[in-house]
Write a protein that holds these residues in place. Structure first.
Motif, mmCIF file in Angstrom:
data_model
loop_
_atom_site.group_PDB
_atom_site.id
_atom_site.type_symbol
_atom_site.label_atom_id
_atom_site.label_comp_id
_atom_site.label_asym_id
_atom_site.label_seq_id
_atom_site.Cartn_x
_atom_site.Cartn_y
_atom_site.Cartn_z
ATOM 1 N N ASN A 22 0.809 -1.217 0.000
ATOM 2 C CA ASN A 22 0.000 0.000 0.000
ATOM 3 C C ASN A 22 0.843 1.267 0.000
ATOM 4 O OD1 ASN A 22 -2.541 -1.383 0.147
ATOM 5 N ND2 ASN A 22 -2.105 -1.802 2.307
ATOM 6 N N ALA A 23 2.146 1.151 -0.086
ATOM 7 C CA ALA A 23 3.000 2.334 -0.062
ATOM 8 C C ALA A 23 2.784 3.162 -1.332
ATOM 9 C CB ALA A 23 4.469 1.921 0.049
ATOM 10 N N PRO A 24 2.996 4.479 -1.252
ATOM 11 C CA PRO A 24 2.880 5.302 -2.463
ATOM 12 C C PRO A 24 3.904 4.875 -3.511
ATOM 13 C CG PRO A 24 3.004 6.664 -0.472
ATOM 14 C CD PRO A 24 3.355 5.264 -0.063
ATOM 15 N N TRP A 25 3.581 5.157 -4.764
ATOM 16 C CA TRP A 25 4.515 4.902 -5.857
ATOM 17 C C TRP A 25 5.440 6.094 -6.052
ATOM 18 C CZ3 TRP A 25 5.299 0.428 -8.441
ATOM 19 C CH2 TRP A 25 4.323 -0.563 -8.342
ATOM 20 N N LEU A 26 6.679 5.799 -6.414
ATOM 21 C CA LEU A 26 7.669 6.816 -6.739
ATOM 22 C C LEU A 26 8.351 6.426 -8.037
ATOM 23 C CD1 LEU A 26 9.542 9.253 -6.192
ATOM 24 C CD2 LEU A 26 10.922 7.743 -4.721
ATOM 25 N N VAL A 27 8.228 7.259 -9.059
ATOM 26 C CA VAL A 27 8.835 7.016 -10.369
ATOM 27 C C VAL A 27 10.155 7.787 -10.456
ATOM 28 C CG1 VAL A 27 8.563 7.238 -12.864
ATOM 29 C CG2 VAL A 27 6.579 6.695 -11.433
ATOM 30 N N LEU A 28 11.198 7.120 -10.939
ATOM 31 C CA LEU A 28 12.519 7.731 -11.094
ATOM 32 C C LEU A 28 12.895 7.770 -12.567
ATOM 33 C CD1 LEU A 28 14.408 5.906 -8.187
ATOM 34 C CD2 LEU A 28 13.077 8.033 -8.093
ATOM 35 N N SER A 29 13.327 8.944 -13.040
ATOM 36 C CA SER A 29 13.621 9.154 -14.462
ATOM 37 C C SER A 29 15.067 9.597 -14.633
ATOM 38 C CB SER A 29 12.662 10.202 -15.029
ATOM 39 O OG SER A 29 12.811 10.344 -16.417
ATOM 40 N N ASN A 30 15.813 8.870 -15.464
ATOM 41 C CA ASN A 30 17.257 9.073 -15.577
ATOM 42 C C ASN A 30 17.636 10.276 -16.431
ATOM 43 O OD1 ASN A 30 16.420 6.717 -17.619
ATOM 44 N ND2 ASN A 30 18.127 7.835 -18.572
ATOM 45 N N ASP A 78 5.565 8.014 -22.658
ATOM 46 C CA ASP A 78 6.160 6.757 -22.204
ATOM 47 C C ASP A 78 5.870 6.526 -20.723
ATOM 48 O OD1 ASP A 78 7.193 6.427 -24.740
ATOM 49 O OD2 ASP A 78 9.243 7.000 -24.193
ATOM 50 N N VAL A 79 6.003 7.571 -19.918
ATOM 51 C CA VAL A 79 5.738 7.440 -18.475
ATOM 52 C C VAL A 79 4.268 7.134 -18.232
ATOM 53 C CG1 VAL A 79 5.825 8.579 -16.236
ATOM 54 C CG2 VAL A 79 7.650 8.982 -17.897
ATOM 55 N N LEU A 80 3.382 7.860 -18.906
ATOM 56 C CA LEU A 80 1.951 7.624 -18.722
ATOM 57 C C LEU A 80 1.564 6.217 -19.158
ATOM 58 C CD1 LEU A 80 0.581 11.036 -20.036
ATOM 59 C CD2 LEU A 80 0.719 10.292 -17.653
ATOM 60 N N GLY A 81 2.162 5.764 -20.271
ATOM 61 C CA GLY A 81 1.875 4.414 -20.726
ATOM 62 C C GLY A 81 2.348 3.362 -19.743
ATOM 63 N N LEU A 82 3.510 3.599 -19.142
ATOM 64 C CA LEU A 82 4.024 2.661 -18.147
ATOM 65 C C LEU A 82 3.127 2.647 -16.912
ATOM 66 C CD1 LEU A 82 6.255 0.705 -17.324
ATOM 67 C CD2 LEU A 82 7.603 2.669 -16.537
ATOM 68 N N LEU A 83 2.710 3.817 -16.453
ATOM 69 C CA LEU A 83 1.796 3.881 -15.312
ATOM 70 C C LEU A 83 0.488 3.151 -15.620
ATOM 71 C CD1 LEU A 83 2.215 7.599 -14.125
ATOM 72 C CD2 LEU A 83 3.250 5.552 -13.129
ATOM 73 N N ASP A 84 -0.031 3.363 -16.810
ATOM 74 C CA ASP A 84 -1.284 2.700 -17.181
ATOM 75 C C ASP A 84 -1.111 1.186 -17.237
ATOM 76 O OD1 ASP A 84 -2.540 5.151 -17.357
ATOM 77 O OD2 ASP A 84 -2.411 5.279 -19.537
ATOM 78 N N THR A 85 -0.009 0.741 -17.818
ATOM 79 C CA THR A 85 0.240 -0.694 -17.923
ATOM 80 C C THR A 85 0.296 -1.349 -16.550
ATOM 81 O OG1 THR A 85 1.454 -0.444 -20.004
ATOM 82 C CG2 THR A 85 1.902 -2.430 -18.721
ATOM 83 N N LEU A 86 0.902 -0.657 -15.588
ATOM 84 C CA LEU A 86 1.054 -1.198 -14.234
ATOM 85 C C LEU A 86 -0.119 -0.817 -13.332
ATOM 86 C CD1 LEU A 86 4.875 -0.494 -13.797
ATOM 87 C CD2 LEU A 86 3.775 -2.677 -14.325
ATOM 88 N N ALA A 89 -2.440 4.767 -10.718
ATOM 89 C CA ALA A 89 -3.252 5.953 -10.996
ATOM 90 C C ALA A 89 -2.483 7.238 -10.728
ATOM 91 C CB ALA A 89 -4.523 5.928 -10.159
ATOM 92 N N ARG A 90 -1.608 7.208 -9.724
ATOM 93 C CA ARG A 90 -0.939 8.435 -9.290
ATOM 94 C C ARG A 90 0.380 8.065 -8.636
ATOM 95 N NH1 ARG A 90 -2.715 13.694 -8.259
ATOM 96 N NH2 ARG A 90 -1.845 14.772 -6.436
ATOM 97 N N ALA A 91 1.412 8.857 -8.879
ATOM 98 C CA ALA A 91 2.734 8.554 -8.332
ATOM 99 C C ALA A 91 3.501 9.842 -8.076
ATOM 100 C CB ALA A 91 3.524 7.675 -9.302
ATOM 101 N N HIS A 92 4.403 9.798 -7.099
ATOM 102 C CA HIS A 92 5.409 10.841 -6.991
ATOM 103 C C HIS A 92 6.397 10.652 -8.141
ATOM 104 C CE1 HIS A 92 3.650 11.655 -3.169
ATOM 105 N NE2 HIS A 92 4.205 10.635 -2.532
ATOM 106 N N PHE A 93 7.135 11.712 -8.449
ATOM 107 C CA PHE A 93 8.063 11.657 -9.588
ATOM 108 C C PHE A 93 9.344 12.384 -9.227
ATOM 109 C CE2 PHE A 93 10.007 12.917 -13.548
ATOM 110 C CZ PHE A 93 9.759 11.864 -14.420
ATOM 111 N N CYS A 94 10.472 11.754 -9.547
ATOM 112 C CA CYS A 94 11.786 12.367 -9.336
ATOM 113 C C CYS A 94 12.618 12.159 -10.589
ATOM 114 C CB CYS A 94 12.486 11.751 -8.117
ATOM 115 S SG CYS A 94 14.155 12.378 -7.803
ATOM 116 N N GLY A 95 13.072 13.256 -11.195
ATOM 117 C CA GLY A 95 13.872 13.160 -12.411
ATOM 118 C C GLY A 95 15.083 14.066 -12.342
ATOM 119 N N ILE A 96 16.145 13.613 -12.973
ATOM 120 C CA ILE A 96 17.384 14.398 -13.040
ATOM 121 C C ILE A 96 17.628 14.827 -14.480
ATOM 122 C CG2 ILE A 96 19.902 14.185 -12.954
ATOM 123 C CD1 ILE A 96 19.769 12.947 -10.344
ATOM 124 N N SER A 97 17.956 16.088 -14.671
ATOM 125 C CA SER A 97 18.343 16.639 -15.967
ATOM 126 C C SER A 97 17.233 16.401 -16.995
ATOM 127 C CB SER A 97 19.687 16.049 -16.409
ATOM 128 O OG SER A 97 20.207 16.722 -17.533
#
Length: 265
Positions: A22-30, A78-86, A89-97
């Protein structure tokens, strides 16, 4: 290996933490020229508190590198498609550069999908056509090894490179094995991205992190980005461009504190 068919390509991803919990989702983008492994310093700690979803941006790592140029719309799609596939519905997001540019666009255009937003070593507009056109051409014509000696020393301070030669060697290895056409196509996506008009419409709680010695996305640009996003916080690290590696412990703790902070009144 886990792949998702999204937005017309195969995207490689990995989940750390209890994906069925039940933990929140966190997406990391390189960042440009790296892959999901750049988040290794953070994953063990963050996955204690979040379901951590990493992915290789198109043209990088194990993800597909279709013909370019790429666009911000594709990177966010791409991110939205990945979220939909998995079924996220909602996630935190952290991206660099480059990942931060993706985060700005996602939060501005799809606010219902983004919880809290961390934008590290990025800006509403990174670089100039003079930089990106030449960089893309050199990657395609000469390969990634030809770029390594001019690009990678800008990612870290000289002290860090001298102190952590094995870390630097690992990151260089990822860089030189990045698909040269995928890299060039992402250069073109960055070149076309000017998100100055989008930052002010972001409603997600946001944290902007800069590196004092960052030449690619300067502290001045980071402060300007934080000022443009309503209510955003700003934090600066004694680092160059890849601050989550150079100042790993402080980066990990700062982001975790932000993501777990009480919501604003």
């Amino acid at each position: 290996m886990p792949y998702a068919a999204v937005n017309g390509i195969e995207l490689y991803y990995r989940i750390d933490g209890d994906r069925h919990g039940n933990a929140p989702w966190l997406v990391l983008s390189n960042s440009l020229g790296s892959d999901m492994s750049m988040w290794t310093p953070q994953v063990a700690e963050w996955s204690k508190h979040f379901r951590v979803l990493r992915y290789d941006t198109r043209g990088h790592g194990h993800s597909e590198a279709p013909h370019g140029p790429y666009t911000t719309e594709q990177l966010t799609g791409d991110v939205l498609g990945l979220l939909d596939t998995l079924r996220i519905a909602r996630a935190h997001f952290c991206g660099i550069s480059m990942g931060g540019l993706t985060g700005i666009a996602l939060a501005a255009r799809h606010p219902q999908r983004i919880g809290r937003l961390v934008l590290a070593n990025t800006a509403a507009r990174i670089g100039s056509p003079e930089i990106w056109v030449a960089r893309a051409a050199r990657a395609r014509n000469e390969g990634m090894a030809a770029l390594a000696e001019s690009v990678l020393p800008r990612w870290f301070t000289a002290d860090f490179i001298a102190r952590e030669p094995l870390v630097f060697a690992f990151i260089r290895d990822v860089f030189v094995h990045t698909d040269r056409h995928g890299y060039a196509s992402n250069c073109e996506a960055i070149d076309a991205a000017d998100l100055h008009a989008e930052a002010p419409v972001i409603t997600a709680p946001a944290l902007v992190i800069s590196g004092t010695h960052d030449l690619a996305a300067t502290p001045e640009q980071g402060r300007a980005l934080a000022q443009a996003i309503p209510g955003a916080r700003y934090f600066e690290l004694d680092a160059a461009h890849i601050s989550n590696v150079e100042q790993a412990d402080t980066f990990t703790r700062t982001v975790l504190d932000f993501l777990q902070a009480d919501p604003p009144a």
